[in-house]
Design a protein around this motif. Structure first.
Motif, PDB file in Angstrom:
ATOM      1  N   LEU A  55       0.828  -1.214   0.000  1.00  0.00           N
ATOM      2  CA  LEU A  55       0.000   0.000   0.000  1.00  0.00           C
ATOM      3  C   LEU A  55       0.858   1.257   0.000  1.00  0.00           C
ATOM      4  CD1 LEU A  55      -2.823  -1.024   2.503  1.00  0.00           C
ATOM      5  CD2 LEU A  55      -3.010  -0.790   0.026  1.00  0.00           C
ATOM      6  N   ALA A  56       1.943   1.249   0.751  1.00  0.00           N
ATOM      7  CA  ALA A  56       2.822   2.419   0.800  1.00  0.00           C
ATOM      8  C   ALA A  56       3.509   2.642  -0.542  1.00  0.00           C
ATOM      9  CB  ALA A  56       3.850   2.259   1.908  1.00  0.00           C
ATOM     10  N   GLU A  57       3.904   1.565  -1.223  1.00  0.00           N
ATOM     11  CA  GLU A  57       4.553   1.701  -2.528  1.00  0.00           C
ATOM     12  C   GLU A  57       3.603   2.279  -3.572  1.00  0.00           C
ATOM     13  OE1 GLU A  57       7.715   1.329  -3.525  1.00  0.00           O
ATOM     14  OE2 GLU A  57       8.242   0.941  -1.433  1.00  0.00           O
ATOM     15  N   ARG A  58       2.317   2.020  -3.411  1.00  0.00           N
ATOM     16  CA  ARG A  58       1.334   2.553  -4.356  1.00  0.00           C
ATOM     17  C   ARG A  58       0.876   3.957  -3.981  1.00  0.00           C
ATOM     18  NH1 ARG A  58       1.204  -2.622  -4.699  1.00  0.00           N
ATOM     19  NH2 ARG A  58       0.612  -3.763  -6.536  1.00  0.00           N
ATOM     20  N   GLY A  59       1.434   4.503  -2.910  1.00  0.00           N
ATOM     21  CA  GLY A  59       1.123   5.869  -2.506  1.00  0.00           C
ATOM     22  C   GLY A  59      -0.245   6.017  -1.858  1.00  0.00           C
ATOM     23  N   MET A  60      -0.735   4.950  -1.254  1.00  0.00           N
ATOM     24  CA  MET A  60      -2.039   5.011  -0.595  1.00  0.00           C
ATOM     25  C   MET A  60      -1.952   5.893   0.644  1.00  0.00           C
ATOM     26  SD  MET A  60      -3.868   3.244  -2.512  1.00  0.00           S
ATOM     27  CE  MET A  60      -5.140   2.076  -2.251  1.00  0.00           C
ATOM     28  N   ALA A  61      -3.062   6.457   1.008  1.00  0.00           N
ATOM     29  CA  ALA A  61      -3.130   7.306   2.198  1.00  0.00           C
ATOM     30  C   ALA A  61      -2.890   6.477   3.457  1.00  0.00           C
ATOM     31  CB  ALA A  61      -4.499   7.977   2.263  1.00  0.00           C
ATOM     32  N   PRO A  62      -2.333   7.091   4.497  1.00  0.00           N
ATOM     33  CA  PRO A  62      -2.082   6.355   5.745  1.00  0.00           C
ATOM     34  C   PRO A  62      -3.333   5.722   6.346  1.00  0.00           C
ATOM     35  CG  PRO A  62      -0.941   8.457   5.780  1.00  0.00           C
ATOM     36  CD  PRO A  62      -1.803   8.449   4.551  1.00  0.00           C
ATOM     37  N   CYS A  63      -4.510   6.294   6.053  1.00  0.00           N
ATOM     38  CA  CYS A  63      -5.728   5.715   6.626  1.00  0.00           C
ATOM     39  C   CYS A  63      -6.002   4.325   6.049  1.00  0.00           C
ATOM     40  CB  CYS A  63      -6.924   6.635   6.437  1.00  0.00           C
ATOM     41  SG  CYS A  63      -7.377   6.947   4.734  1.00  0.00           S
ATOM     42  N   PHE A  64      -5.558   4.033   4.825  1.00  0.00           N
ATOM     43  CA  PHE A  64      -5.730   2.693   4.262  1.00  0.00           C
ATOM     44  C   PHE A  64      -4.803   1.695   4.955  1.00  0.00           C
ATOM     45  CE2 PHE A  64      -7.210   5.161   0.518  1.00  0.00           C
ATOM     46  CZ  PHE A  64      -8.507   4.687   0.518  1.00  0.00           C
ATOM     47  N   ILE A  65      -3.610   2.135   5.279  1.00  0.00           N
ATOM     48  CA  ILE A  65      -2.687   1.272   6.012  1.00  0.00           C
ATOM     49  C   ILE A  65      -3.224   1.049   7.426  1.00  0.00           C
ATOM     50  CG2 ILE A  65      -0.324   1.055   6.879  1.00  0.00           C
ATOM     51  CD1 ILE A  65       0.552   2.687   4.408  1.00  0.00           C
ATOM     52  N   ALA A  66      -3.817   2.079   8.022  1.00  0.00           N
ATOM     53  CA  ALA A  66      -4.435   1.929   9.343  1.00  0.00           C
ATOM     54  C   ALA A  66      -5.619   0.969   9.280  1.00  0.00           C
ATOM     55  CB  ALA A  66      -4.879   3.286   9.870  1.00  0.00           C
ATOM     56  N   ALA A  67      -6.385   1.037   8.194  1.00  0.00           N
ATOM     57  CA  ALA A  67      -7.517   0.113   8.045  1.00  0.00           C
ATOM     58  C   ALA A  67      -7.033  -1.324   7.967  1.00  0.00           C
ATOM     59  CB  ALA A  67      -8.318   0.470   6.795  1.00  0.00           C
ATOM     60  N   ALA A  68      -5.953  -1.551   7.233  1.00  0.00           N
ATOM     61  CA  ALA A  68      -5.393  -2.899   7.144  1.00  0.00           C
ATOM     62  C   ALA A  68      -4.898  -3.361   8.503  1.00  0.00           C
ATOM     63  CB  ALA A  68      -4.253  -2.921   6.126  1.00  0.00           C
ATOM     64  N   SER A  69      -4.271  -2.473   9.240  1.00  0.00           N
ATOM     65  CA  SER A  69      -3.770  -2.818  10.572  1.00  0.00           C
ATOM     66  C   SER A  69      -4.917  -3.197  11.502  1.00  0.00           C
ATOM     67  CB  SER A  69      -2.974  -1.641  11.143  1.00  0.00           C
ATOM     68  OG  SER A  69      -2.533  -1.934  12.432  1.00  0.00           O
ATOM     69  N   ALA A  70      -5.959  -2.385  11.520  1.00  0.00           N
ATOM     70  CA  ALA A  70      -7.105  -2.686  12.379  1.00  0.00           C
ATOM     71  C   ALA A  70      -7.796  -3.977  11.945  1.00  0.00           C
ATOM     72  CB  ALA A  70      -8.091  -1.524  12.358  1.00  0.00           C
ATOM     73  N   ALA A  71      -7.887  -4.199  10.647  1.00  0.00           N
ATOM     74  CA  ALA A  71      -8.547  -5.406  10.141  1.00  0.00           C
ATOM     75  C   ALA A  71      -7.769  -6.671  10.470  1.00  0.00           C
ATOM     76  CB  ALA A  71      -8.739  -5.299   8.628  1.00  0.00           C
ATOM     77  N   PHE A  72      -6.461  -6.588  10.518  1.00  0.00           N
ATOM     78  CA  PHE A  72      -5.644  -7.765  10.819  1.00  0.00           C
ATOM     79  C   PHE A  72      -5.513  -8.004  12.325  1.00  0.00           C
ATOM     80  CE2 PHE A  72      -4.510  -7.492   6.453  1.00  0.00           C
ATOM     81  CZ  PHE A  72      -4.061  -8.749   6.093  1.00  0.00           C
ATOM     82  N   TRP A  73      -5.288  -6.928  13.102  1.00  0.00           N
ATOM     83  CA  TRP A  73      -4.982  -7.123  14.515  1.00  0.00           C
ATOM     84  C   TRP A  73      -6.196  -7.392  15.372  1.00  0.00           C
ATOM     85  CZ3 TRP A  73      -0.703  -8.992  15.247  1.00  0.00           C
ATOM     86  CH2 TRP A  73       0.455  -8.491  14.663  1.00  0.00           C
ATOM     87  N   THR A  74      -7.333  -6.806  15.052  1.00  0.00           N
ATOM     88  CA  THR A  74      -8.517  -6.983  15.885  1.00  0.00           C
ATOM     89  C   THR A  74      -8.938  -8.447  16.003  1.00  0.00           C
ATOM     90  OG1 THR A  74      -9.206  -4.735  15.347  1.00  0.00           O
ATOM     91  CG2 THR A  74     -10.873  -6.208  16.281  1.00  0.00           C
ATOM     92  N   PRO A  75      -9.064  -9.199  14.902  1.00  0.00           N
ATOM     93  CA  PRO A  75      -9.409 -10.619  15.067  1.00  0.00           C
ATOM     94  C   PRO A  75      -8.347 -11.407  15.817  1.00  0.00           C
ATOM     95  CG  PRO A  75      -9.716  -9.944  12.788  1.00  0.00           C
ATOM     96  CD  PRO A  75      -9.050  -8.812  13.496  1.00  0.00           C
ATOM     97  N   LEU A  76      -7.079 -11.064  15.610  1.00  0.00           N
ATOM     98  CA  LEU A  76      -6.018 -11.773  16.316  1.00  0.00           C
ATOM     99  C   LEU A  76      -6.112 -11.522  17.823  1.00  0.00           C
ATOM    100  CD1 LEU A  76      -3.409 -13.502  16.132  1.00  0.00           C
ATOM    101  CD2 LEU A  76      -2.171 -11.342  16.179  1.00  0.00           C
ATOM    102  N   LEU A  77      -6.373 -10.285  18.223  1.00  0.00           N
ATOM    103  CA  LEU A  77      -6.497  -9.979  19.644  1.00  0.00           C
ATOM    104  C   LEU A  77      -7.698 -10.684  20.263  1.00  0.00           C
ATOM    105  CD1 LEU A  77      -5.631  -6.176  19.577  1.00  0.00           C
ATOM    106  CD2 LEU A  77      -4.187  -8.040  20.377  1.00  0.00           C
ATOM    107  N   VAL A  78      -8.808 -10.713  19.548  1.00  0.00           N
ATOM    108  CA  VAL A  78      -9.987 -11.426  20.042  1.00  0.00           C
ATOM    109  C   VAL A  78      -9.675 -12.912  20.185  1.00  0.00           C
ATOM    110  CG1 VAL A  78     -12.347 -12.125  19.439  1.00  0.00           C
ATOM    111  CG2 VAL A  78     -11.634  -9.740  19.178  1.00  0.00           C
TER     112      VAL A  78
END
Length: 121
Positions: A55-78
């Motif tokens: 996502l960073a290489e494609r110049g995506m906004a930081p909010c997209f990287i944050a969305a990916a982080s929240a989408a990956f970590w939340t199920p793992l924490l649960v």
């Protein structure tokens, strides 16, 4: 690499937290052969790193990287809470898991806050 440039441009406190997350999540390598719970942690971490770099290489906004982080970590924490793999916090695995959970919970909350502030006009 764009992700390295983005982290380098972050404020000192945020950059330090990112480095801590890299350290604590990569430390799951030490437990992969002894604990089944370390394997999903390492898999999610690797997937998140690869997705974030892409996502960073494609110049995506930081909010997209944050969305990916929240989408990956939340199920793992649960899953980690549901599984409750800590027998004794005084053992290395227990201490590691408590630090991992607390660190990734803070990261998921920061990612959700980032999404919230970018979504609200």
């Amino acid at each position: 690499m764009a992700i390295v440039e983005a982290v380098s441009a972050a404020p000192d406190a945020l950059r330090g937290f990112v480095y801590w997350l890299i350290l604590i999540n990569t430390a799951s390598v030490f437990f992969v052969f002894h604990r089944a719970e370390a394997r999903p942690v390492l898999a999610v971490w690797a997937a998140l790193v690869l997705l974030g770099m892409g996502l960073a290489e494609r110049g995506m906004a930081p909010c997209f990287i944050a969305a990916a982080s929240a989408a990956f970590w939340t199920p793992l924490l649960v899953w980690l809470v549901w599984r409750n793999p800590v027998e004794d916090v005084r053992e290395p695995w227990g201490t590691y898991l408590v630090l991992l959970f607390a660190s990734n919970l803070v990261a998921a909350c920061l990612a959700a806050a980032n999404l919230w502030f970018h979504a609200v006009p």
